[in-house]
Write a protein that holds these residues in place. Structure first.
Motif, mmCIF file in Angstrom:
data_model
loop_
_atom_site.group_PDB
_atom_site.id
_atom_site.type_symbol
_atom_site.label_atom_id
_atom_site.label_comp_id
_atom_site.label_asym_id
_atom_site.label_seq_id
_atom_site.Cartn_x
_atom_site.Cartn_y
_atom_site.Cartn_z
ATOM 1 N N ALA A 1 83.719 127.326 -15.448
ATOM 2 C CA ALA A 1 84.688 126.225 -15.492
ATOM 3 C C ALA A 1 84.014 124.878 -15.247
ATOM 4 O O ALA A 1 84.403 123.859 -15.814
ATOM 5 N N PHE A 2 82.969 124.892 -14.414
ATOM 6 C CA PHE A 2 82.283 123.653 -14.078
ATOM 7 C C PHE A 2 81.720 122.952 -15.320
ATOM 8 O O PHE A 2 81.781 121.733 -15.444
ATOM 9 N N THR A 3 81.192 123.751 -16.245
ATOM 10 C CA THR A 3 80.644 123.199 -17.486
ATOM 11 C C THR A 3 81.710 122.397 -18.220
ATOM 12 O O THR A 3 81.464 121.289 -18.708
ATOM 13 N N VAL A 4 82.910 122.988 -18.288
ATOM 14 C CA VAL A 4 83.986 122.336 -19.021
ATOM 15 C C VAL A 4 84.410 121.060 -18.301
ATOM 16 O O VAL A 4 84.680 120.036 -18.939
ATOM 17 N N VAL A 5 84.434 121.126 -16.959
ATOM 18 C CA VAL A 5 84.815 119.940 -16.192
ATOM 19 C C VAL A 5 83.838 118.800 -16.483
ATOM 20 O O VAL A 5 84.229 117.665 -16.763
ATOM 21 N N MET A 6 82.536 119.114 -16.470
ATOM 22 C CA MET A 6 81.534 118.089 -16.777
ATOM 23 C C MET A 6 81.754 117.534 -18.175
ATOM 24 O O MET A 6 81.650 116.329 -18.410
ATOM 25 N N LEU A 7 82.075 118.414 -19.103
ATOM 26 C CA LEU A 7 82.297 117.979 -20.481
ATOM 27 C C LEU A 7 83.463 116.996 -20.555
ATOM 28 O O LEU A 7 83.371 115.950 -21.200
ATOM 29 N N THR A 8 84.555 117.316 -19.838
ATOM 30 C CA THR A 8 85.716 116.425 -19.928
ATOM 31 C C THR A 8 85.414 115.078 -19.270
ATOM 32 O O THR A 8 85.865 114.041 -19.752
ATOM 33 N N ILE A 9 84.631 115.097 -18.198
ATOM 34 C CA ILE A 9 84.249 113.824 -17.588
ATOM 35 C C ILE A 9 83.438 113.015 -18.605
ATOM 36 O O ILE A 9 83.644 111.808 -18.788
ATOM 37 N N GLY A 10 82.558 113.714 -19.309
ATOM 38 C CA GLY A 10 81.762 113.068 -20.355
ATOM 39 C C GLY A 10 82.631 112.488 -21.459
ATOM 40 O O GLY A 10 82.414 111.368 -21.917
ATOM 41 N N ILE A 11 83.625 113.256 -21.866
ATOM 42 C CA ILE A 11 84.527 112.783 -22.925
ATOM 43 C C ILE A 11 85.225 111.507 -22.472
ATOM 44 O O ILE A 11 85.383 110.561 -23.243
ATOM 45 N N GLY A 12 85.600 111.470 -21.178
ATOM 46 C CA GLY A 12 86.258 110.282 -20.638
ATOM 47 C C GLY A 12 85.367 109.047 -20.758
ATOM 48 O O GLY A 12 85.795 107.994 -21.241
ATOM 49 N N TYR A 13 84.104 109.210 -20.337
ATOM 50 C CA TYR A 13 83.155 108.090 -20.434
ATOM 51 C C TYR A 13 82.993 107.650 -21.878
ATOM 52 O O TYR A 13 83.000 106.470 -22.201
ATOM 53 N N LEU A 14 82.854 108.642 -22.739
ATOM 54 C CA LEU A 14 82.651 108.375 -24.163
ATOM 55 C C LEU A 14 83.824 107.576 -24.712
ATOM 56 O O LEU A 14 83.641 106.574 -25.411
ATOM 57 N N ALA A 15 85.042 108.009 -24.346
ATOM 58 C CA ALA A 15 86.236 107.336 -24.868
ATOM 59 C C ALA A 15 86.251 105.882 -24.415
ATOM 60 O O ALA A 15 86.494 104.972 -25.220
ATOM 61 N N ARG A 16 85.958 105.651 -23.123
ATOM 62 C CA ARG A 16 85.975 104.270 -22.623
ATOM 63 C C ARG A 16 84.880 103.447 -23.289
ATOM 64 O O ARG A 16 85.084 102.297 -23.679
ATOM 65 N N GLY A 17 83.711 104.076 -23.447
ATOM 66 C CA GLY A 17 82.592 103.364 -24.070
ATOM 67 C C GLY A 17 82.900 102.974 -25.498
ATOM 68 O O GLY A 17 82.674 101.833 -25.914
ATOM 69 N N MET A 18 83.461 103.924 -26.250
ATOM 70 C CA MET A 18 83.751 103.658 -27.661
ATOM 71 C C MET A 18 84.762 102.522 -27.805
ATOM 72 O O MET A 18 84.635 101.681 -28.685
ATOM 73 N N VAL A 19 85.776 102.548 -26.929
ATOM 74 C CA VAL A 19 86.812 101.519 -27.052
ATOM 75 C C VAL A 19 86.229 100.135 -26.780
ATOM 76 O O VAL A 19 86.518 99.175 -27.501
ATOM 77 N N THR A 20 85.356 100.025 -25.761
ATOM 78 C CA THR A 20 84.801 98.701 -25.460
ATOM 79 C C THR A 20 83.841 98.234 -26.544
ATOM 80 O O THR A 20 83.488 97.057 -26.602
ATOM 81 N N MET A 21 83.414 99.140 -27.410
ATOM 82 C CA MET A 21 82.488 98.737 -28.471
ATOM 83 C C MET A 21 83.193 98.021 -29.620
ATOM 84 O O MET A 21 82.543 97.442 -30.488
ATOM 85 N N ILE A 22 84.532 98.076 -29.636
ATOM 86 C CA ILE A 22 85.256 97.359 -30.683
ATOM 87 C C ILE A 22 85.407 95.915 -30.210
ATOM 88 O O ILE A 22 86.142 95.651 -29.259
ATOM 89 N N PRO A 23 84.705 94.974 -30.841
ATOM 90 C CA PRO A 23 84.683 93.617 -30.295
ATOM 91 C C PRO A 23 86.056 92.952 -30.375
ATOM 92 O O PRO A 23 86.802 93.133 -31.327
#
Lengths: 296, 262
Positions: A91-113
Motif C-alpha cells: 500500500a505504501f507504494t501506492v500512497v507515494m504514487l498518489t503524493i507524486g500525482i498531487g505534486y505533478l498536478a500542482r506543477g503542471m497547473v502552474t506551468m500554464i502562464p
C-alpha cells in the motif's frame, strides 16, 4: 440568530470536507490505499470548470456537468494508467504514487502562464446573493446563497450515491468487491473494472467539491490543501465508512466555524486537528468505524 | 467420439507456482460431465491451487486447462464464470456486510439482467435446498453461522447457473453431521440439475462416500486415481486417509513398512 448562521456556514464548509472525505473513503474501501491526490483532483476540477466557463463561454450548469464527466474519465484513466500496474505492490507504494500525482498536478497547473499562477473567481450565477429568512419577530436570518447551493448539491449527490450503492447491481457489486475482493473474483465480478469506476466516482465527487467551493475561496493552485482537513473528517467518521465521512465533515465544519467566532484568533485552523486527537483517544475507530473488523 | 464423451473439464500436465514455489507439478485429471469427482490430499498438497488455476485466479506455468475441449487457462476469472465454471472457495468467503439476498444476487452477477423470471426461479430453488437462508434473507451474511455460510456460498455459486461447481473443502470447520447434510445436498444438486462437481477434500471418508471418481494428490502430484468404491478398498487409502491402521504386535508399525509416494 448569529449562532444559527455560524452553524449553517459551518455545515456548508463541512459539506465540502465531507465530499472530499467521501472521495478518500471510497478509494480506501475499494483498494485499501489512501489517495493523497484527492485535494489536487478537486483543484483540477476547479480549474477545468473555470476554463469551461471563462474560455469556452459555457453556462455554469453545463460547465458543472462537463467537469463532473471529465473528472470521472480522468480518475478512471489515472487508475488504468498509473495504479493498475502497481497492483499487488504494498500500500505504501501506492500512497507515494498518489503524493507524486498531487505534486505533478500542482506543477503542471502552474506551468500554464497567466492561468495557473493566478487566483481566479468562478463566475457563478449565484455569486454574492443572500437569502433573508424571517423567523418569528426577531432579526432575519441572513444566508449566503453559495452556502445554500453547497448544502443542496451535496445532499442531492449523496442521495444519488446512496441509491446507487444500495439498490443497483453495480453498486452492490462495488460493496461486495470492497468487502471481499477474492470472493468477488470468484463470482465473476470484473474487479479491475469496478476499481477503475470507483476511482472515477471518487474523482468526480472531488471535482464537484472543487466547483462548489470555488465561489467562496477562489480557484487557485493550492486550493487542494483543503484535503488536509478532509482527512481528519474521514478519521472522525471512522475511516472506511461512507456516512461517517459526511458526518465527520459536518462536525469538523461546524466546530471550525464556531471556533473561528468564539475562540481567540488561530483556533479556527487547528480546531479540526484538536478534534481528531480527542476523537482518536476516546473512540479510536471513529463514529461509524467497522464494528466487525473486515477480514484482511 | 460423440459429444458426451468429451470431458467437461480436463487438466493436462498443469504446473502452477506461487513465485518460485511450485505448488502443483504436472497434474492431469479429467472430469466427466454429470459426475462428482473428488481430489483428496493433505494440507499443502496443492488441492486449492488446482481449483484456483481452473478458476483463472492464477495462471499455470505449463500445461492446459480444457473446458469442453476448449483451452481456458489464459482467460480471466470473470470470463471463466461466464462459461459456466464457478468456485465455492475454501472458508466460504461470503460478503459479510451484504445481506443474504444481496450475496445471492452477486452470485448471479454474470447473468444477463433480462432473465429476471429465471433468476426468481433459481432463488426459489436454492431456498428449497436451504430453507434457513429464506428466513435469514435480509440479515447481513456475516451474522450467519459457519454451516449457514457454507450453505450460502454453495447457493451463491448455484445462482450463476454453472455447469460445473468447484468446491474447496466444504467440510472445513463443520460438524460431521452438518458435513454429511451438506454432501447429501451436493449429491441432490448433482442428480436433480445435472451439475458436475469437482470437490477438493481432506475428509476422505465423506468425500469418497459421496463421489463417483477420486484422485489422490501428494505434494503437487496425482499419485492415484480410481472409482471411489475401488479407492475405498485400497490399503494405502485406508491407512493414510481413513486412519485405519493394522498395527503390529507392539502397537506401532515398523518404519520400514511406512509408506509414502515421494
Amino acid at each position: 440568530m448569529q449562532f444559527l448562521q455560524l452553524v449553517i456556514s459551518g455545515i456548508a464548509q463541512g459539506c465540502i470536507y465531507g465530499l472530499i472525505a467521501l472521495g478518500f473513503v471510497l478509494i480506501y474501501k475499494a483498494t485499501e490505499t489512501v489517495n493523497f491526490a484527492q485535494g489536487d483532483l478537486m483543484m483540477l476540477g476547479g480549474f477545468f470548470g473555470l476554463s469551461c466557463m471563462v474560455v469556452l463561454g459555457m453556462p455554469f450548469w453545463v460547465a458543472f456537468l462537463a467537469t463532473l464527466a471529465v473528472a470521472m474519465l480522468f480518475g478512471m484513466l489515472m487508475e488504468r494508467a498509473l495504479l493498475r500496474p502497481l497492483l499487488g505492490q504494498p500500500a505504501f507504494t501506492v500512497v507515494m504514487l498518489t503524493i507524486g500525482i498531487g505534486y505533478l498536478a500542482r506543477g503542471m497547473v502552474t506551468m500554464i502562464p497567466g492561468w495557473g499562477t493566478e487566483t481566479h473567481t468562478l463566475p457563478v450565477p449565484y455569486k454574492d446573493e443572500v437569502l433573508r429568512v424571517v423567523i418569528g419577530s426577531g432579526d432575519p436570518l441572513i444566508l449566503s446563497t453559495e452556502h445554500m447551493v453547497i448544502i443542496a448539491v451535496t445532499a442531492f449527490l449523496i442521495a444519488i450515491l446512496f441509491l446507487f450503492f444500495r439498490y443497483t447491481k453495480l453498486g452492490i457489486a462495488m460493496q461486495a468487491t470492497s468487502q471481499n475482493q477474492l470472493a468477488a473474483f470468484y463470482m465473476g465480478i470484473p474487479v479491475r473494472r469496478i476499481n477503475m469506476l470507483v476511482w472515477g466516482i471518487s474523482a468526480a465527487v472531488s471535482a464537484c467539491a472543487g466547483l462548489l467551493l470555488a465561489p467562496i475561496t477562489f480557484v487557485h493552485v493550492n486550493m487542494g490543501y483543503i484535503g488536509l482537513k478532509a482527512f481528519p473528517a474521514a478519521v472522525v467518521g471512522g475511516f472506511g465508512s461512507i456516512p461517517g465521512a459526511l458526518v465527520g465533515g459536518l462536525i469538523i465544519g461546524i466546530v471550525e466555524s464556531l471556533a473561528g467566532f468564539y475562540l481567540p484568533e488561530g483556533f479556527k485552523d487547528i480546531a479540526a486537528y484538536i478534534l481528531v486527537l480527542v476523537m482518536l483517544v476516546i473512540l479510536p475507530n471513529g463514529l461509524f468505524g467497522d464494528k466487525m473488523r473486515k477480514k484482511v | 467420439m460423440s459429444d458426451t464423451d468429451v470431458p467437461i473439464l480436463q487438466l493436462n500436465n498443469v504446473e502452477s507456482s506461487y513465485g518460485p514455489v511450485k505448488a502443483i507439478r504436472g497434474v492431469s485429471l479429467s472430469v466427466k460431465a454429470g459426475s462428482i469427482v473428488t481430489v483428496l490430499g493433505s494440507n499443502g498438497a496443492g488441492k486449492s491451487t488446482i481449483l484456483k488455476t481452473i478458476s483463472g485466479i492464477i495462471d499455470p506455468r505449463k500445461g492446459s486447462v480444457l473446458y469442453r475441449g476448449q483451452a481456458i487457462q489464459k482467460l480471466d476469472p470473470a470470463r471463466i464464470v461466464k462459461l459456466g465454471i464457478v468456485q465455492v472457495p475454501e472458508g466460504r468467503e461470503i460478503f459479510p456486510f451484504l445481506t443474504v439476498n444481496e450475496n445471492l444476487l452477486m452470485g448471479a452477477y454474470t447473468r444477463p439482467a433480462a432473465d429476471k423470471a429465471a433468476l426468481a426461479n433459481d432463488l426459489e430453488m436454492v431456498f428449497n435446498y436451504f430453507p434457513i437462508l429464506r428466513e435469514r434473507a435480509r440479515q447481513p451474511a456475516g451474522q450467519l453461522s459457519g454451516g449457514q455460510q457454507q450453505m450460502l456460498a454453495i447457493s451463491r455459486a448455484l445462482l450463476a447457473k454453472p455447469s460445473i461447481i468447484l468446491l474447496d473443502e466444504p467440510s472445513l470447520g463443520l460438524s460431521p453431521k452438518l458435513t454429511r447434510e451438506i454432501f447429501e445436498i451436493i449429491v441432490r444438486i448433482n442428480r436433480e440439475h445435472g451439475v458436475t462437481l469437482l470437490v477438493v477434500e481432506q475428509n476422505a471418508m465423506v468425500a469418497l462416500k459421496y463421489s463417483d471418481y477420486g484422485y489422490v494428490l501428494e505434494v503437487g502430484r496425482i499419485v492415484m486415481e480410481d472409482a471411489c468404491a475401488a479407492l475405498l478398498e485400497k490399503e494405502d487409502i485406508k491407512e493414510f486417509y481413513l486412519g485405519m491402521k493394522d498395527s503390529g504386535v507392539r502397537g506401532t508399525r515398523r518404519w520400514k513398512k511406512k509408506k509414502n509416494w515421494r
